[in-house]
Design a protein around this motif. Structure first.
Motif, PDB file in Angstrom:
ATOM      1  N   CYS A  37       0.835  -1.204   0.000  1.00  0.00           N
ATOM      2  CA  CYS A  37       0.000   0.000   0.000  1.00  0.00           C
ATOM      3  C   CYS A  37       0.873   1.259   0.000  1.00  0.00           C
ATOM      4  N   PHE A  38       0.554   2.186  -0.892  1.00  0.00           N
ATOM      5  CA  PHE A  38       1.439   3.340  -1.127  1.00  0.00           C
ATOM      6  C   PHE A  38       1.629   4.204   0.103  1.00  0.00           C
ATOM      7  N   TYR A  39       0.647   4.223   1.009  1.00  0.00           N
ATOM      8  CA  TYR A  39       0.721   5.090   2.180  1.00  0.00           C
ATOM      9  C   TYR A  39       1.451   4.431   3.346  1.00  0.00           C
ATOM     10  N   CYS A  40       1.740   3.148   3.208  1.00  0.00           N
ATOM     11  CA  CYS A  40       2.317   2.385   4.313  1.00  0.00           C
ATOM     12  C   CYS A  40       3.809   2.116   4.128  1.00  0.00           C
ATOM     13  N   MET A  41       4.210   1.831   2.895  1.00  0.00           N
ATOM     14  CA  MET A  41       5.593   1.426   2.667  1.00  0.00           C
ATOM     15  C   MET A  41       6.031   1.743   1.250  1.00  0.00           C
ATOM     16  N   GLU A  42       7.317   1.705   1.022  1.00  0.00           N
ATOM     17  CA  GLU A  42       7.880   1.868  -0.310  1.00  0.00           C
ATOM     18  C   GLU A  42       7.628   0.583  -1.114  1.00  0.00           C
ATOM     19  N   GLU A  43       7.901   0.628  -2.408  1.00  0.00           N
ATOM     20  CA  GLU A  43       7.620  -0.528  -3.260  1.00  0.00           C
ATOM     21  C   GLU A  43       8.511  -1.718  -2.942  1.00  0.00           C
ATOM     22  N   ASN A  44       9.731  -1.464  -2.494  1.00  0.00           N
ATOM     23  CA  ASN A  44      10.670  -2.556  -2.212  1.00  0.00           C
ATOM     24  C   ASN A  44      11.196  -2.444  -0.781  1.00  0.00           C
ATOM     25  N   PRO A  45      10.346  -2.693   0.197  1.00  0.00           N
ATOM     26  CA  PRO A  45      10.761  -2.562   1.597  1.00  0.00           C
ATOM     27  C   PRO A  45      11.681  -3.699   2.025  1.00  0.00           C
ATOM     28  N   VAL A  46      12.442  -3.450   3.065  1.00  0.00           N
ATOM     29  CA  VAL A  46      13.282  -4.478   3.673  1.00  0.00           C
ATOM     30  C   VAL A  46      12.637  -4.866   5.002  1.00  0.00           C
ATOM     31  N   PHE A  47      12.249  -6.130   5.127  1.00  0.00           N
ATOM     32  CA  PHE A  47      11.571  -6.598   6.322  1.00  0.00           C
ATOM     33  C   PHE A  47      12.550  -7.246   7.298  1.00  0.00           C
ATOM     34  N   THR A  48      12.137  -7.338   8.532  1.00  0.00           N
ATOM     35  CA  THR A  48      12.937  -7.982   9.567  1.00  0.00           C
ATOM     36  C   THR A  48      13.106  -9.470   9.266  1.00  0.00           C
ATOM     37  N   ALA A  49      14.308  -9.977   9.439  1.00  0.00           N
ATOM     38  CA  ALA A  49      14.554 -11.399   9.229  1.00  0.00           C
ATOM     39  C   ALA A  49      13.707 -12.219  10.200  1.00  0.00           C
ATOM     40  N   PRO A  50      13.066 -13.290   9.726  1.00  0.00           N
ATOM     41  CA  PRO A  50      12.230 -14.116  10.615  1.00  0.00           C
ATOM     42  C   PRO A  50      12.950 -14.572  11.875  1.00  0.00           C
ATOM     43  N   SER A  51      14.247 -14.796  11.783  1.00  0.00           N
ATOM     44  CA  SER A  51      14.997 -15.268  12.952  1.00  0.00           C
ATOM     45  C   SER A  51      15.058 -14.223  14.060  1.00  0.00           C
ATOM     46  N   ASN A  52      14.782 -12.954  13.731  1.00  0.00           N
ATOM     47  CA  ASN A  52      14.827 -11.886  14.727  1.00  0.00           C
ATOM     48  C   ASN A  52      13.469 -11.598  15.360  1.00  0.00           C
ATOM     49  N   LEU A  53      12.426 -12.232  14.848  1.00  0.00           N
ATOM     50  CA  LEU A  53      11.089 -12.009  15.390  1.00  0.00           C
ATOM     51  C   LEU A  53      10.913 -12.772  16.696  1.00  0.00           C
ATOM     52  N   LEU A  54      10.031 -12.260  17.551  1.00  0.00           N
ATOM     53  CA  LEU A  54       9.685 -12.993  18.761  1.00  0.00           C
ATOM     54  C   LEU A  54       9.132 -14.364  18.389  1.00  0.00           C
ATOM     55  N   THR A  55       9.504 -15.380  19.131  1.00  0.00           N
ATOM     56  CA  THR A  55       8.947 -16.709  18.915  1.00  0.00           C
ATOM     57  C   THR A  55       7.543 -16.751  19.512  1.00  0.00           C
ATOM     58  N   GLU A 314       4.233  13.942  13.785  1.00  0.00           N
ATOM     59  CA  GLU A 314       4.485  12.969  12.717  1.00  0.00           C
ATOM     60  C   GLU A 314       5.542  11.966  13.184  1.00  0.00           C
ATOM     61  N   ILE A 315       5.672  10.886  12.405  1.00  0.00           N
ATOM     62  CA  ILE A 315       6.735   9.915  12.643  1.00  0.00           C
ATOM     63  C   ILE A 315       7.177   9.358  11.290  1.00  0.00           C
ATOM     64  N   ALA A 316       8.482   9.342  11.063  1.00  0.00           N
ATOM     65  CA  ALA A 316       9.009   8.939   9.767  1.00  0.00           C
ATOM     66  C   ALA A 316       8.933   7.435   9.544  1.00  0.00           C
ATOM     67  N   GLN A 317       8.903   6.669  10.613  1.00  0.00           N
ATOM     68  CA  GLN A 317       8.852   5.217  10.493  1.00  0.00           C
ATOM     69  C   GLN A 317       7.538   4.783   9.858  1.00  0.00           C
ATOM     70  N   GLY A 318       7.588   3.800   8.975  1.00  0.00           N
ATOM     71  CA  GLY A 318       6.390   3.330   8.293  1.00  0.00           C
ATOM     72  C   GLY A 318       5.448   2.581   9.216  1.00  0.00           C
ATOM     73  N   MET A 319       4.151   2.613   8.902  1.00  0.00           N
ATOM     74  CA  MET A 319       3.153   1.949   9.734  1.00  0.00           C
ATOM     75  C   MET A 319       3.449   0.450   9.880  1.00  0.00           C
ATOM     76  N   TYR A 320       3.894  -0.183   8.801  1.00  0.00           N
ATOM     77  CA  TYR A 320       4.150  -1.623   8.866  1.00  0.00           C
ATOM     78  C   TYR A 320       5.258  -1.958   9.864  1.00  0.00           C
ATOM     79  N   GLN A 321       6.141  -0.998  10.134  1.00  0.00           N
ATOM     80  CA  GLN A 321       7.234  -1.204  11.076  1.00  0.00           C
ATOM     81  C   GLN A 321       6.800  -0.978  12.528  1.00  0.00           C
ATOM     82  N   ILE A 322       5.667  -0.327  12.690  1.00  0.00           N
ATOM     83  CA  ILE A 322       5.178   0.016  14.036  1.00  0.00           C
ATOM     84  C   ILE A 322       4.161  -1.009  14.518  1.00  0.00           C
ATOM     85  N   GLY A 323       3.293  -1.439  13.624  1.00  0.00           N
ATOM     86  CA  GLY A 323       2.167  -2.291  13.999  1.00  0.00           C
ATOM     87  C   GLY A 323       0.896  -1.496  13.859  1.00  0.00           C
ATOM     88  N   GLY A 324       0.112  -1.824  12.827  1.00  0.00           N
ATOM     89  CA  GLY A 324      -1.037  -0.972  12.459  1.00  0.00           C
ATOM     90  C   GLY A 324      -2.136  -0.909  13.494  1.00  0.00           C
TER      91      GLY A 324
END
Length: 324
Positions: A37-55, A314-324
């Motif tokens: 979605c154009f308002y949430c993230m850039e076209e080619n975002p870099v996501f957190t590696a699954p190994s770094n997510l909470l289990t 405002e906040i520069a961080q994208g919504m997908y990085q915060i938790g919608g």
């Protein structure tokens, strides 16, 4: 301790300096999403590696500690939470907690096949995001989304007895002409529609001035087309002002920018990597990952003390990085 329910108490750590009691927790399972979605993230975002997510076990452990302190409601968010392979396990684990509400926000793309399992859990509320009822426009906004698939999941969830809402962010010159269509959709389908103001978050900062539609304008458009809106009584810490229409629709309007509700906010946020954050608009927090039980009161109290009492710009961080 402050009484909450007949047999339960709430930790003083969840009471802030403005007499607000934290009751709700938004838990992000991942920052990844299959839409762009154009308002949430850039076209080619870099996501957190699954190994770094909470289990799943870490999510349960942290949430159990916070619920034990008095939090009553948990909403699962992302990114897109259904992308987590462990999504069913996480929901099952959270269903064992003594909470009043377990809810989910999703783009709906992968939801239909998960509904049967979800119906066996404590999860009872599902919000599905769809910013247009026009297939071509939806595809453009999401950069590839599948509206028929999303609506199929929405209707299936409704028919299975979930409390369902449709979330739509309104943008001038893009989908603002659909406000009345959404309201009529609500009356026709028996599904509450929630209109969200565009927010100064991430990419939204760049075109906010040209795309922003205030809540008062949304209400005016609805009244002009459908007649008077009847207010619905809501809890003080509700994010939405809710109305019914003469056609049977139920509309919530979340005026985050023009009608902020910060003074009554009762929410905390847990990031996908374990950081407890005080506010959607603040890129600060403390990691709870691996934290000893005895340290929770002091740490949570610190995070709660950071909550602002008024709207931050405002906040520069994208919504997908915060938790919608």
């Amino acid at each position: 301790m402050i009484a909450r329910m007949e047999s339960q108490t709430i930790s003083p750590a969840l009471l802030d300096n403005h007499s607000r009691v934290m009751r709700k927790l938004r838990v992000s399972l991942t920052d990844a999403c299959n839409y762009r979605c154009f308002y949430c993230m850039e076209e080619n975002p870099v996501f957190t590696a699954p190994s770094n997510l909470l289990t799943p076990e870490e999510i349960e452990t942290i949430c159990r500690q916070l619920v034990g302190m008095g939090l009553e409601e948990i909403r699962i968010t992302g990114g897109e939470p259904t992308l987590r392979p462990e999504f069913p396990e996480i929901i099952e684990r959270l269903s064992t907690l003594p909470i009043k509400t377990l809810a989910l926000t999703s783009n709906g793309h992968h939801l239909e096949k998960k509904l049967a399992h979800l119906r066996t859990t404590k999860l009872s509320k599902i919000n599905i995001s769809a910013d247009s009822l026009d297939e071509g426009r939806f595809h453009s906004i999401t950069r590839g989304g599948d509206l028929p698939r999303v609506l199929k999941a929405l209707f299936q969830a409704r028919d299975m007895g979930f409390e369902v809402k449709l979330n739509a962010i309104i943008f001038r010159g893009i989908n603002d002409e659909e406000v009345v269509d959404f309201a009529r959709f609500s009356g026709r389908e028996g599904i509450e529609v929630r209109f969200l103001e565009y927010m100064k978050i991430g990419p939204g900062i760049n075109d906010f001035d040209t795309r922003f539609v205030p809540a008062r304008e949304m209400r005016a458009r609805l009244r002009d087309a459908l007649g008077e809106l009847t207010p619905v009584s809501m809890p003080r810490d509700s994010t939405a002002k809710v109305y019914t229409t003469a056609e049977g629709g139920r509309i919530g309007i979340i005026g985050s920018e023009s009608e902020p509700f910060c003074g009554d906010c009762s929410r905390l946020r847990l990031s996908a990597t374990g950081t407890l954050r005080p506010c959607l608009m603040m890129n600060i927090g403390v990691s709870l990952r691996g934290m000893a039980t005895e340290n929770y009161p002091d740490v949570v109290s610190k995070v709660v003390s950071w909550k602002p009492n008024g709207r931050l710009p405002e906040i520069a961080q994208g919504m997908y990085q915060i938790g919608g």
